[in-house]
Design an enzyme around this catalytic site. Sequence first.
Site, mmCIF file in Angstrom:
data_model
loop_
_atom_site.group_PDB
_atom_site.id
_atom_site.type_symbol
_atom_site.label_atom_id
_atom_site.label_comp_id
_atom_site.label_asym_id
_atom_site.label_seq_id
_atom_site.Cartn_x
_atom_site.Cartn_y
_atom_site.Cartn_z
ATOM 1 N N ASP A 93 -1.912 4.119 -18.887
ATOM 2 C CA ASP A 93 -0.860 4.788 -19.649
ATOM 3 C C ASP A 93 -0.505 3.870 -20.818
ATOM 4 O OD1 ASP A 93 1.387 5.829 -20.798
ATOM 5 O OD2 ASP A 93 2.386 6.326 -18.897
ATOM 6 N N LYS B 18 3.251 8.763 -28.446
ATOM 7 C CA LYS B 18 4.232 8.001 -29.236
ATOM 8 C C LYS B 18 3.758 7.666 -30.657
ATOM 9 C CE LYS B 18 7.684 6.708 -26.040
ATOM 10 N NZ LYS B 18 7.381 6.738 -24.601
ATOM 11 N N PHE C 30 7.200 4.356 -15.787
ATOM 12 C CA PHE C 30 7.585 5.626 -16.406
ATOM 13 C C PHE C 30 6.344 6.295 -16.961
ATOM 14 C CE2 PHE C 30 8.895 8.362 -19.934
ATOM 15 C CZ PHE C 30 9.810 9.170 -19.282
HETATM 16 C C1 LIG Z 1 7.285 7.804 -23.554
HETATM 17 C C2 LIG Z 1 6.342 7.594 -22.450
HETATM 18 C C3 LIG Z 1 5.814 8.681 -21.729
HETATM 19 C C4 LIG Z 1 6.231 10.104 -21.976
HETATM 20 O O1 LIG Z 1 5.960 10.523 -23.283
HETATM 21 P P1 LIG Z 1 6.702 11.822 -23.882
HETATM 22 O O2 LIG Z 1 6.099 11.974 -25.228
HETATM 23 O O3 LIG Z 1 8.166 11.550 -23.887
HETATM 24 O O4 LIG Z 1 6.355 12.968 -23.002
HETATM 25 C C5 LIG Z 1 4.901 8.389 -20.725
HETATM 26 N N1 LIG Z 1 4.528 7.129 -20.453
HETATM 27 C C6 LIG Z 1 4.999 6.077 -21.137
HETATM 28 C C7 LIG Z 1 4.525 4.697 -20.804
HETATM 29 C C8 LIG Z 1 5.945 6.262 -22.146
HETATM 30 O O5 LIG Z 1 6.454 5.213 -22.799
#
Ligand SMILES: *Cc1c(COP(=O)(O)O)cnc(C)c1O
Length: 412
Positions: free
Chosen positions: A235, A264, A151
């Site tokens: 990420d 986050k 994700f």
């Molecule tokens: C939450 C998340 C995202 C997206 O972040 P948003 O602030 O919701 O746009 C991307 N990558 C990872 C691994 C995430 O946990």
Amino acid sequence: MTSVAPLPSEHLTERQKRLVELGRQFLYPNYRQPELVFTRGLGSVLWDDAGQRYLDFYAGIAVSALGHAHPRLVRALSEQAGRLIHVSNYYFNEPNVRLAAELCRLTGMDRAFFCNSGTEAIEASLKLARRHFHSKGETARLRVIAFKNSFHGRTLGALAATGQDKYRDGFGELPNVTHVSYGDARAVHAALAPDVAAIVVEPVQGEGGVLPAPPGFLKELRQLTNQHGSLLIADEIQTGVGRTGTFLSMEQQGVKADIVALAKGLGGGVPIGAMVCRAALEGALPPGSHGSTFGGNPLASAAALAVLEALTADGILARVKPLGERLGAGLSRLAERHSRLVETARGTGLLQALVLKAEVDARAVLGAFQQAGLLVTIAGGQALRFSPPLVVTEHEIDEALQIADRVLSSYS
Ligand SMILES: *Cc1c(COP(=O)(O)O)cnc(C)c1O
């Protein structure tokens, strides 16, 4: 911290009902909220509008790193709000340049770009990788290798990298990304070609179900990208900012990426994202090629600075590993005790999961936890994800485990 008297509940319950009705009528129905309205929090505890107490073991999806109403964060925000909230990137502002310096120090990187969410941090990372090769005359290096079950966010660029159909369905063609199995270095090797600009990887697949990378995998990705001349994008939106026990999760594997996406936990609940990178990439996005109106604003930057100070100066980061071990060991005991319902427990630091058997209705268990005063989230279909604030106490971890044990016992 948890001994706040409950609010008088009768008419507040009515009020909560009215708020739920209003939300159901006017909010766009792309979420699935239960009939709850949270009105205040302290540390790892939330209260709903009826005065009911909940242990917050999801922290707004691994966001509220300092828990709720942390004095350092409250002070930083109120002082900054009274001084300067916004000036745009036309000018420097003090909290933002200090944050950039601190973030580079903590990540071992050289340059920081600020935006407002994780998705935007990924978008910036992907654009940086492509533009880097473009600026070197390698204009055909546009493809990205990403992983199945990953994700990375929901804008079209970040969605193209996301490797799960449930997020992609119905949005048309999302080009230029090849998805291979997470943990399969041979498949990555096979997918590498002269048109690959970058590999984007989560050190732990968070939304995918709290799946840590197999040992050695991230190192192999580093070697493959080095051999191939492509970039490694980490990420760390969910795993970064101390969530797994070190500031970046990849530190634990001895791997340094070229680009790191953060969001986050970074602002402790105030929206902020960051893309940090090595000095070698600083020429790839010249003025005008990328930007963000709100990115790096003084208010969000002051919040992030307060979070980083709390993690380091207050010793919060140093507590994550032992607390994570306590939580992980407790969840493993629950997995054994309730083996009829639970497949396994897994995770790292304060990003842990109790994985339910395929035939168990995870949403029903989540609802039962909530009824019993424990808030968690579902990741990857069957994993109940425990991602409490990094300020969670040992006592709160034990209490959460007791609640989970009680609820699971009532099912058996
Ligand atoms: C939450 C998340 C995202 C997206 O972040 P948003 O602030 O919701 O746009 C991307 N990558 C990872 C691994 C995430 O946990």
